[in-house]
Design a protein around this motif. Structure first.
Motif, PDB file in Angstrom:
ATOM      1  N   LYS A   1       4.106   0.517 -15.462  1.00 56.64           N
ATOM      2  CA  LYS A   1       5.394   0.646 -14.774  1.00 56.64           C
ATOM      3  C   LYS A   1       5.255   1.413 -13.457  1.00 56.64           C
ATOM      4  O   LYS A   1       5.979   1.158 -12.504  1.00 56.64           O
ATOM      5  N   GLU A   2       4.298   2.323 -13.405  1.00 54.15           N
ATOM      6  CA  GLU A   2       4.128   3.148 -12.207  1.00 54.15           C
ATOM      7  C   GLU A   2       3.677   2.348 -10.989  1.00 54.15           C
ATOM      8  O   GLU A   2       3.979   2.737  -9.852  1.00 54.15           O
ATOM      9  N   THR A   3       2.952   1.254 -11.220  1.00 53.00           N
ATOM     10  CA  THR A   3       2.433   0.473 -10.091  1.00 53.00           C
ATOM     11  C   THR A   3       3.038  -0.930 -10.042  1.00 53.00           C
ATOM     12  O   THR A   3       2.469  -1.836  -9.446  1.00 53.00           O
ATOM     13  N   SER A   4       4.207  -1.081 -10.686  1.00 52.91           N
ATOM     14  CA  SER A   4       4.868  -2.389 -10.718  1.00 52.91           C
ATOM     15  C   SER A   4       6.187  -2.365  -9.968  1.00 52.91           C
ATOM     16  O   SER A   4       6.858  -1.337  -9.893  1.00 52.91           O
ATOM     17  N   LEU A   5       6.539  -3.528  -9.455  1.00 56.13           N
ATOM     18  CA  LEU A   5       7.821  -3.758  -8.790  1.00 56.13           C
ATOM     19  C   LEU A   5       8.509  -4.903  -9.512  1.00 56.13           C
ATOM     20  O   LEU A   5       7.885  -5.911  -9.815  1.00 56.13           O
ATOM     21  N   PHE A   6       9.802  -4.739  -9.769  1.00 63.35           N
ATOM     22  CA  PHE A   6      10.606  -5.826 -10.313  1.00 63.35           C
ATOM     23  C   PHE A   6      11.434  -6.370  -9.160  1.00 63.35           C
ATOM     24  O   PHE A   6      12.238  -5.648  -8.576  1.00 63.35           O
ATOM     25  N   LEU A   7      11.214  -7.622  -8.814  1.00 61.27           N
ATOM     26  CA  LEU A   7      11.851  -8.248  -7.655  1.00 61.27           C
ATOM     27  C   LEU A   7      12.830  -9.325  -8.110  1.00 61.27           C
ATOM     28  O   LEU A   7      12.489 -10.150  -8.956  1.00 61.27           O
ATOM     29  N   GLY A   8      14.021  -9.306  -7.564  1.00 62.11           N
ATOM     30  CA  GLY A   8      14.987 -10.332  -7.934  1.00 62.11           C
ATOM     31  C   GLY A   8      16.175 -10.367  -6.998  1.00 62.11           C
ATOM     32  O   GLY A   8      16.266  -9.587  -6.049  1.00 62.11           O
ATOM     33  N   ASP A   9      17.092 -11.288  -7.315  1.00 62.68           N
ATOM     34  CA  ASP A   9      18.268 -11.479  -6.473  1.00 62.68           C
ATOM     35  C   ASP A   9      19.564 -11.074  -7.165  1.00 62.68           C
ATOM     36  O   ASP A   9      20.623 -11.147  -6.549  1.00 62.68           O
ATOM     37  N   GLN A  10      19.480 -10.659  -8.429  1.00 58.84           N
ATOM     38  CA  GLN A  10      20.694 -10.309  -9.161  1.00 58.84           C
ATOM     39  C   GLN A  10      20.639  -8.870  -9.682  1.00 58.84           C
ATOM     40  O   GLN A  10      19.616  -8.430 -10.209  1.00 58.84           O
TER      41      GLN A  10
ATOM     42  N   GLU B   1       0.832  -1.209   0.000  1.00 59.41           N
ATOM     43  CA  GLU B   1       0.000   0.000   0.000  1.00 59.41           C
ATOM     44  C   GLU B   1       0.866   1.259   0.000  1.00 59.41           C
ATOM     45  O   GLU B   1       0.607   2.203  -0.750  1.00 59.41           O
ATOM     46  N   ARG B   2       1.901   1.263   0.823  1.00 61.46           N
ATOM     47  CA  ARG B   2       2.774   2.436   0.928  1.00 61.46           C
ATOM     48  C   ARG B   2       3.397   2.800  -0.419  1.00 61.46           C
ATOM     49  O   ARG B   2       3.505   3.976  -0.767  1.00 61.46           O
ATOM     50  N   TYR B   3       3.796   1.790  -1.194  1.00 60.65           N
ATOM     51  CA  TYR B   3       4.477   2.044  -2.469  1.00 60.65           C
ATOM     52  C   TYR B   3       3.565   1.864  -3.683  1.00 60.65           C
ATOM     53  O   TYR B   3       4.035   1.909  -4.820  1.00 60.65           O
ATOM     54  N   ASN B   4       2.260   1.686  -3.438  1.00 61.28           N
ATOM     55  CA  ASN B   4       1.257   1.586  -4.498  1.00 61.28           C
ATOM     56  C   ASN B   4       1.624   0.517  -5.535  1.00 61.28           C
ATOM     57  O   ASN B   4       1.618   0.766  -6.740  1.00 61.28           O
ATOM     58  N   ILE B   5       1.924  -0.680  -5.052  1.00 61.39           N
ATOM     59  CA  ILE B   5       2.297  -1.794  -5.927  1.00 61.39           C
ATOM     60  C   ILE B   5       1.063  -2.641  -6.221  1.00 61.39           C
ATOM     61  O   ILE B   5       0.395  -3.130  -5.316  1.00 61.39           O
ATOM     62  N   LYS B   6       0.791  -2.822  -7.509  1.00 66.14           N
ATOM     63  CA  LYS B   6      -0.345  -3.632  -7.963  1.00 66.14           C
ATOM     64  C   LYS B   6       0.112  -4.886  -8.704  1.00 66.14           C
ATOM     65  O   LYS B   6      -0.653  -5.843  -8.833  1.00 66.14           O
ATOM     66  N   THR B   7       1.350  -4.855  -9.213  1.00 66.89           N
ATOM     67  CA  THR B   7       1.908  -5.996  -9.945  1.00 66.89           C
ATOM     68  C   THR B   7       3.349  -6.184  -9.520  1.00 66.89           C
ATOM     69  O   THR B   7       4.106  -5.214  -9.435  1.00 66.89           O
ATOM     70  N   ILE B   8       3.734  -7.440  -9.262  1.00 71.07           N
ATOM     71  CA  ILE B   8       5.131  -7.766  -8.968  1.00 71.07           C
ATOM     72  C   ILE B   8       5.620  -8.701 -10.063  1.00 71.07           C
ATOM     73  O   ILE B   8       5.055  -9.765 -10.286  1.00 71.07           O
ATOM     74  N   PHE B   9       6.654  -8.252 -10.756  1.00 68.55           N
ATOM     75  CA  PHE B   9       7.361  -9.091 -11.713  1.00 68.55           C
ATOM     76  C   PHE B   9       8.550  -9.645 -10.949  1.00 68.55           C
ATOM     77  O   PHE B   9       9.426  -8.886 -10.540  1.00 68.55           O
ATOM     78  N   SER B  10       8.547 -10.943 -10.724  1.00 70.50           N
ATOM     79  CA  SER B  10       9.568 -11.538  -9.872  1.00 70.50           C
ATOM     80  C   SER B  10      10.379 -12.593 -10.598  1.00 70.50           C
ATOM     81  O   SER B  10       9.840 -13.419 -11.341  1.00 70.50           O
ATOM     82  N   ASP B  11      11.665 -12.558 -10.341  1.00 68.61           N
ATOM     83  CA  ASP B  11      12.543 -13.652 -10.718  1.00 68.61           C
ATOM     84  C   ASP B  11      12.115 -14.865  -9.897  1.00 68.61           C
ATOM     85  O   ASP B  11      11.371 -14.749  -8.921  1.00 68.61           O
ATOM     86  N   LEU B  12      12.609 -16.015 -10.275  1.00 71.80           N
ATOM     87  CA  LEU B  12      12.216 -17.252  -9.594  1.00 71.80           C
ATOM     88  C   LEU B  12      13.347 -17.820  -8.757  1.00 71.80           C
ATOM     89  O   LEU B  12      13.325 -17.766  -7.526  1.00 71.80           O
ATOM     90  N   ASP B  13      14.357 -18.375  -9.433  1.00 72.80           N
ATOM     91  CA  ASP B  13      15.438 -19.077  -8.732  1.00 72.80           C
ATOM     92  C   ASP B  13      16.277 -18.122  -7.892  1.00 72.80           C
ATOM     93  O   ASP B  13      16.716 -17.074  -8.360  1.00 72.80           O
ATOM     94  N   SER B  14      16.449 -18.482  -6.655  1.00 70.53           N
ATOM     95  CA  SER B  14      17.195 -17.739  -5.637  1.00 70.53           C
ATOM     96  C   SER B  14      16.474 -16.482  -5.160  1.00 70.53           C
ATOM     97  O   SER B  14      16.958 -15.792  -4.279  1.00 70.53           O
ATOM     98  N   THR B  15      15.297 -16.196  -5.735  1.00 72.67           N
ATOM     99  CA  THR B  15      14.478 -15.071  -5.283  1.00 72.67           C
ATOM    100  C   THR B  15      13.295 -15.579  -4.476  1.00 72.67           C
ATOM    101  O   THR B  15      13.073 -15.150  -3.352  1.00 72.67           O
ATOM    102  N   LEU B  16      12.540 -16.520  -5.055  1.00 67.52           N
ATOM    103  CA  LEU B  16      11.377 -17.097  -4.369  1.00 67.52           C
ATOM    104  C   LEU B  16      11.613 -18.529  -3.921  1.00 67.52           C
ATOM    105  O   LEU B  16      10.899 -19.033  -3.054  1.00 67.52           O
ATOM    106  N   ALA B  17      12.577 -19.198  -4.535  1.00 62.83           N
ATOM    107  CA  ALA B  17      12.857 -20.600  -4.211  1.00 62.83           C
ATOM    108  C   ALA B  17      14.323 -20.909  -4.465  1.00 62.83           C
ATOM    109  O   ALA B  17      14.992 -20.210  -5.227  1.00 62.83           O
ATOM    110  N   ILE B  18      14.802 -21.953  -3.839  1.00 59.92           N
ATOM    111  CA  ILE B  18      16.156 -22.441  -4.113  1.00 59.92           C
ATOM    112  C   ILE B  18      16.225 -22.836  -5.580  1.00 59.92           C
ATOM    113  O   ILE B  18      15.258 -23.333  -6.144  1.00 59.92           O
TER     114      ILE B  18
END
Length: 160
Positions: free
Chosen positions: A107-116, A22-39
């Protein structure tokens, strides 16, 4: 250097809470998989399952964007019934822009999440999204080429 510094340094994906979204107004998360959400090359655990459920409750769309093959992505995504795309060629943005249109993300309401830094953060920055860098999960299980990249990433981090 600005392309390699994430907007958010997170310890773990679970640092993203309803209040954080809510604080960062995120509606979509584009996430990497390996080493970000799972081994690397493993399925998700109970913590991932609970986090995905929380995102659903908050009406946040999770989209997996991986450089791994589609088969790997499907094995992870299918049990959770979430969008997942392999062969994304990060840090190039063409494939992910297509996926943004598919799910109706901005892009305004998206977050790109990853480990690299050189794939995930750089890609998210090129897309104009907020970026989040997590501490890798199960780094001891990563392939050697990722371990080499981590050494270079550590040099970059010292310049922030």
């Amino acid at each position: 250097m600005k392309y390699f510094k994430p907007d958010f340094a997170l310890h773990h994906f679970s640092d993203i809470t309803p209040k954080w979204l809510e604080r960062y107004n995120i509606k979509t998360i584009f996430s990497d998989l390996d080493s970000t959400l799972a081994i690397h090359n493993k399925l998700g655990d109970k913590e991932v399952e609970q986090w995905i459920e929380m995102l659903r409750e908050e009406k946040v769309t999770l989209v997996i964007v991986s450089n791994n093959n589609q088969s790997r992505v499907d094995k992870f995504c299918d049990p959770y019934q979430i969008h997942g795309y392999g062969h994304c060629n990060k840090p190039t943005v063409t494939e992910i822009q297509k996926h943004m249109r598919t799910v109706g993300a901005t892009k305004e309401t998206s977050l790109f999440l990853g480990d690299q830094i050189f794939t995930d953060v750089w890609c998210g920055k090129r897309l104009g999204m907020k970026t989040g860098l997590v501490t890798p999960i199960g780094a001891e299980h990563e392939p050697v080429q990722i371990k080499v990249k981590r050494k270079v990433e550590n040099l970059i981090r010292k310049m922030w």
